[in-house]
Each structure stands twice: as C-alpha cells, then as structure tokens.
Design a protein around this motif. Sequence first.
Motif, PDB file in Angstrom:
ATOM      1  N   GLU A   1     -43.885 -47.870 -18.630  1.00 56.46           N
ATOM      2  CA  GLU A   1     -43.831 -46.455 -18.259  1.00 56.46           C
ATOM      3  C   GLU A   1     -44.663 -45.599 -19.206  1.00 56.46           C
ATOM      4  O   GLU A   1     -45.333 -44.657 -18.792  1.00 56.46           O
ATOM      5  CB  GLU A   1     -42.379 -45.942 -18.242  1.00 56.46           C
ATOM      6  CG  GLU A   1     -41.517 -46.523 -17.158  1.00 56.46           C
ATOM      7  CD  GLU A   1     -40.861 -47.834 -17.555  1.00 56.46           C
ATOM      8  OE1 GLU A   1     -41.054 -48.298 -18.708  1.00 56.46           O
ATOM      9  OE2 GLU A   1     -40.162 -48.409 -16.697  1.00 56.46           O
TER      10      GLU A   1
ATOM     11  N   TRP B   1     -47.875 -43.444 -18.249  1.00 61.56           N
ATOM     12  CA  TRP B   1     -47.931 -42.023 -18.621  1.00 61.56           C
ATOM     13  C   TRP B   1     -49.275 -41.711 -19.286  1.00 61.56           C
ATOM     14  O   TRP B   1     -49.929 -40.729 -18.965  1.00 61.56           O
ATOM     15  CB  TRP B   1     -46.772 -41.704 -19.560  1.00 61.56           C
ATOM     16  CG  TRP B   1     -46.730 -40.298 -20.077  1.00 61.56           C
ATOM     17  CD1 TRP B   1     -47.542 -39.748 -21.026  1.00 61.56           C
ATOM     18  CD2 TRP B   1     -45.853 -39.262 -19.673  1.00 61.56           C
ATOM     19  NE1 TRP B   1     -47.204 -38.444 -21.244  1.00 61.56           N
ATOM     20  CE2 TRP B   1     -46.166 -38.116 -20.431  1.00 61.56           C
ATOM     21  CE3 TRP B   1     -44.798 -39.186 -18.764  1.00 61.56           C
ATOM     22  CZ2 TRP B   1     -45.482 -36.920 -20.294  1.00 61.56           C
ATOM     23  CZ3 TRP B   1     -44.122 -37.988 -18.634  1.00 61.56           C
ATOM     24  CH2 TRP B   1     -44.468 -36.876 -19.391  1.00 61.56           C
ATOM     25  N   HIS B   2     -49.663 -42.579 -20.213  1.00 58.71           N
ATOM     26  CA  HIS B   2     -50.926 -42.397 -20.924  1.00 58.71           C
ATOM     27  C   HIS B   2     -52.116 -42.477 -19.954  1.00 58.71           C
ATOM     28  O   HIS B   2     -53.043 -41.662 -20.034  1.00 58.71           O
ATOM     29  CB  HIS B   2     -51.061 -43.451 -22.029  1.00 58.71           C
ATOM     30  CG  HIS B   2     -52.289 -43.303 -22.854  1.00 58.71           C
ATOM     31  ND1 HIS B   2     -52.500 -42.232 -23.681  1.00 58.71           N
ATOM     32  CD2 HIS B   2     -53.396 -44.078 -22.964  1.00 58.71           C
ATOM     33  CE1 HIS B   2     -53.670 -42.357 -24.279  1.00 58.71           C
ATOM     34  NE2 HIS B   2     -54.243 -43.476 -23.849  1.00 58.71           N
TER      35      HIS B   2
ATOM     36  N   LEU C   1     -52.133 -41.842 -16.708  1.00 58.36           N
ATOM     37  CA  LEU C   1     -52.135 -40.639 -15.866  1.00 58.36           C
ATOM     38  C   LEU C   1     -52.678 -39.433 -16.631  1.00 58.36           C
ATOM     39  O   LEU C   1     -53.450 -38.635 -16.087  1.00 58.36           O
ATOM     40  CB  LEU C   1     -50.717 -40.339 -15.359  1.00 58.36           C
ATOM     41  CG  LEU C   1     -50.169 -41.280 -14.289  1.00 58.36           C
ATOM     42  CD1 LEU C   1     -48.685 -41.018 -14.075  1.00 58.36           C
ATOM     43  CD2 LEU C   1     -50.939 -41.122 -12.991  1.00 58.36           C
ATOM     44  N   THR C   2     -52.292 -39.317 -17.890  1.00 57.68           N
ATOM     45  CA  THR C   2     -52.764 -38.195 -18.711  1.00 57.68           C
ATOM     46  C   THR C   2     -54.277 -38.270 -18.898  1.00 57.68           C
ATOM     47  O   THR C   2     -54.979 -37.266 -18.743  1.00 57.68           O
ATOM     48  CB  THR C   2     -52.048 -38.196 -20.072  1.00 57.68           C
ATOM     49  OG1 THR C   2     -50.632 -38.135 -19.863  1.00 57.68           O
ATOM     50  CG2 THR C   2     -52.477 -37.018 -20.920  1.00 57.68           C
TER      51      THR C   2
ATOM     52  N   SER D   1     -50.504 -36.396  -9.967  1.00 60.53           N
ATOM     53  CA  SER D   1     -50.329 -37.049 -11.267  1.00 60.53           C
ATOM     54  C   SER D   1     -49.171 -36.430 -12.043  1.00 60.53           C
ATOM     55  O   SER D   1     -48.391 -37.143 -12.687  1.00 60.53           O
ATOM     56  CB  SER D   1     -51.611 -36.960 -12.082  1.00 60.53           C
ATOM     57  OG  SER D   1     -52.647 -37.672 -11.453  1.00 60.53           O
TER      58      SER D   1
ATOM     59  N   LYS E   1     -45.953 -37.769 -10.629  1.00 60.94           N
ATOM     60  CA  LYS E   1     -45.701 -39.144 -11.087  1.00 60.94           C
ATOM     61  C   LYS E   1     -45.221 -39.157 -12.532  1.00 60.94           C
ATOM     62  O   LYS E   1     -44.317 -39.908 -12.901  1.00 60.94           O
ATOM     63  CB  LYS E   1     -46.968 -39.990 -10.963  1.00 60.94           C
ATOM     64  CG  LYS E   1     -47.337 -40.335  -9.551  1.00 60.94           C
ATOM     65  CD  LYS E   1     -48.610 -41.153  -9.509  1.00 60.94           C
ATOM     66  CE  LYS E   1     -49.103 -41.376  -8.099  1.00 60.94           C
ATOM     67  NZ  LYS E   1     -50.388 -42.092  -8.060  1.00 60.94           N
ATOM     68  N   ARG E   2     -45.841 -38.312 -13.358  1.00 64.14           N
ATOM     69  CA  ARG E   2     -45.418 -38.246 -14.762  1.00 64.14           C
ATOM     70  C   ARG E   2     -43.986 -37.751 -14.881  1.00 64.14           C
ATOM     71  O   ARG E   2     -43.236 -38.203 -15.746  1.00 64.14           O
ATOM     72  CB  ARG E   2     -46.344 -37.315 -15.557  1.00 64.14           C
ATOM     73  CG  ARG E   2     -47.595 -37.968 -16.013  1.00 64.14           C
ATOM     74  CD  ARG E   2     -48.500 -37.081 -16.793  1.00 64.14           C
ATOM     75  NE  ARG E   2     -47.879 -35.946 -17.420  1.00 64.14           N
ATOM     76  CZ  ARG E   2     -48.231 -35.438 -18.585  1.00 64.14           C
ATOM     77  NH1 ARG E   2     -49.215 -35.969 -19.253  1.00 64.14           N
ATOM     78  NH2 ARG E   2     -47.636 -34.384 -19.073  1.00 64.14           N
ATOM     79  N   GLU E   3     -43.606 -36.820 -14.017  1.00 62.61           N
ATOM     80  CA  GLU E   3     -42.231 -36.310 -14.055  1.00 62.61           C
ATOM     81  C   GLU E   3     -41.244 -37.420 -13.714  1.00 62.61           C
ATOM     82  O   GLU E   3     -40.169 -37.514 -14.322  1.00 62.61           O
ATOM     83  CB  GLU E   3     -42.095 -35.150 -13.070  1.00 62.61           C
ATOM     84  CG  GLU E   3     -40.782 -34.408 -13.196  1.00 62.61           C
ATOM     85  CD  GLU E   3     -40.748 -33.172 -12.336  1.00 62.61           C
ATOM     86  OE1 GLU E   3     -39.633 -32.771 -11.947  1.00 62.61           O
ATOM     87  OE2 GLU E   3     -41.809 -32.603 -12.053  1.00 62.61           O
TER      88      GLU E   3
ATOM     89  N   GLN F   1     -40.882 -39.699 -16.721  1.00 63.98           N
ATOM     90  CA  GLN F   1     -40.259 -39.104 -17.903  1.00 63.98           C
ATOM     91  C   GLN F   1     -38.800 -39.544 -18.057  1.00 63.98           C
ATOM     92  O   GLN F   1     -38.328 -39.748 -19.165  1.00 63.98           O
ATOM     93  CB  GLN F   1     -40.340 -37.587 -17.828  1.00 63.98           C
ATOM     94  CG  GLN F   1     -39.907 -36.893 -19.089  1.00 63.98           C
ATOM     95  CD  GLN F   1     -40.182 -35.404 -19.028  1.00 63.98           C
ATOM     96  OE1 GLN F   1     -40.602 -34.878 -18.015  1.00 63.98           O
ATOM     97  NE2 GLN F   1     -39.939 -34.733 -20.124  1.00 63.98           N
TER      98      GLN F   1
ATOM     99  N   ASP G   1     -51.345 -35.285 -24.545  1.00 62.73           N
ATOM    100  CA  ASP G   1     -50.665 -34.246 -23.766  1.00 62.73           C
ATOM    101  C   ASP G   1     -51.105 -32.852 -24.215  1.00 62.73           C
ATOM    102  O   ASP G   1     -51.282 -31.961 -23.379  1.00 62.73           O
ATOM    103  CB  ASP G   1     -49.151 -34.408 -23.897  1.00 62.73           C
ATOM    104  CG  ASP G   1     -48.404 -33.737 -22.782  1.00 62.73           C
ATOM    105  OD1 ASP G   1     -48.815 -33.905 -21.619  1.00 62.73           O
ATOM    106  OD2 ASP G   1     -47.418 -33.031 -23.071  1.00 62.73           O
TER     107      ASP G   1
END
Length: 117
Positions: free
Chosen positions: A5, A9-10, A12-13, A38, A41-43, A46, A68
């Motif tokens: 995950e 996250w990385h 997507l960022t 994106s 998806k990050r939410e 989290q 971020d």
Amino acid sequence: MIRAEMKEWHTLTENMIRLLEIVEEEKRDLVIEQVELSLAKREELQSCIQQPFTEEEIEFGKKLILADQQLNKKLNVYMSAIKKDLSNTQVKKDTMHNYMNPYDKVARDGTYYDTKQ
C-alpha cells in the motif's frame, strides 16, 4: 519490508507530480480527471497504512512525506493557474460586454429630462 500500500501510494504520488507538469490547456480536463482518480485511490489506501511501522517503513514514510509536500505545491500552482485563467476569462467577458454596450454603466445622476414633450 515495505507494505504494498505504501509503495502504491508513492507510485500514485509520483504519477500525479508528473501529470501536473502538463500545462497545455487542451489537456487540462484530462489531467484534472486523472488527478481526481489518483486522489480517490490514495484515500482508499490511507486506511490500510496504519501503525506499527518497521524501521524500513519509517524511512520510506519520510520519502512519502517529502513527495506529498511536493505534490501539494504542484497542486497549488496548478489551481492558481486555473483561477488566473478564470479571472482572465471574466475580464475578457466584461470588456467585450462594455465594448458592445458602452453606455450600459453610465451614471444617470444629474441628467436633465425634458418633461414637456
């Protein structure tokens, strides 16, 4: 070992940071759509990123925080560019309206009206 995950996250960022470098107006709607997807998806990710963290995850988390922060700066710049374009469009619209009807906003105070007709 770093959780999947956190890696996603990385990714997507980093993808969003690259997307926000596209400044052509023709592609703006596509960029906004991709960024919104994106962010959604990050939410979702989290909630999966919870303590306890390993030492390796803590170090990776520091990189995530820096990425971020960079993303937030890019988002603010992109949003300010959109706001600027909107205000420029409004100014052009007002200017065009004033050109088409120049006496629309003329003050009528003190004007003499002949009532003997």
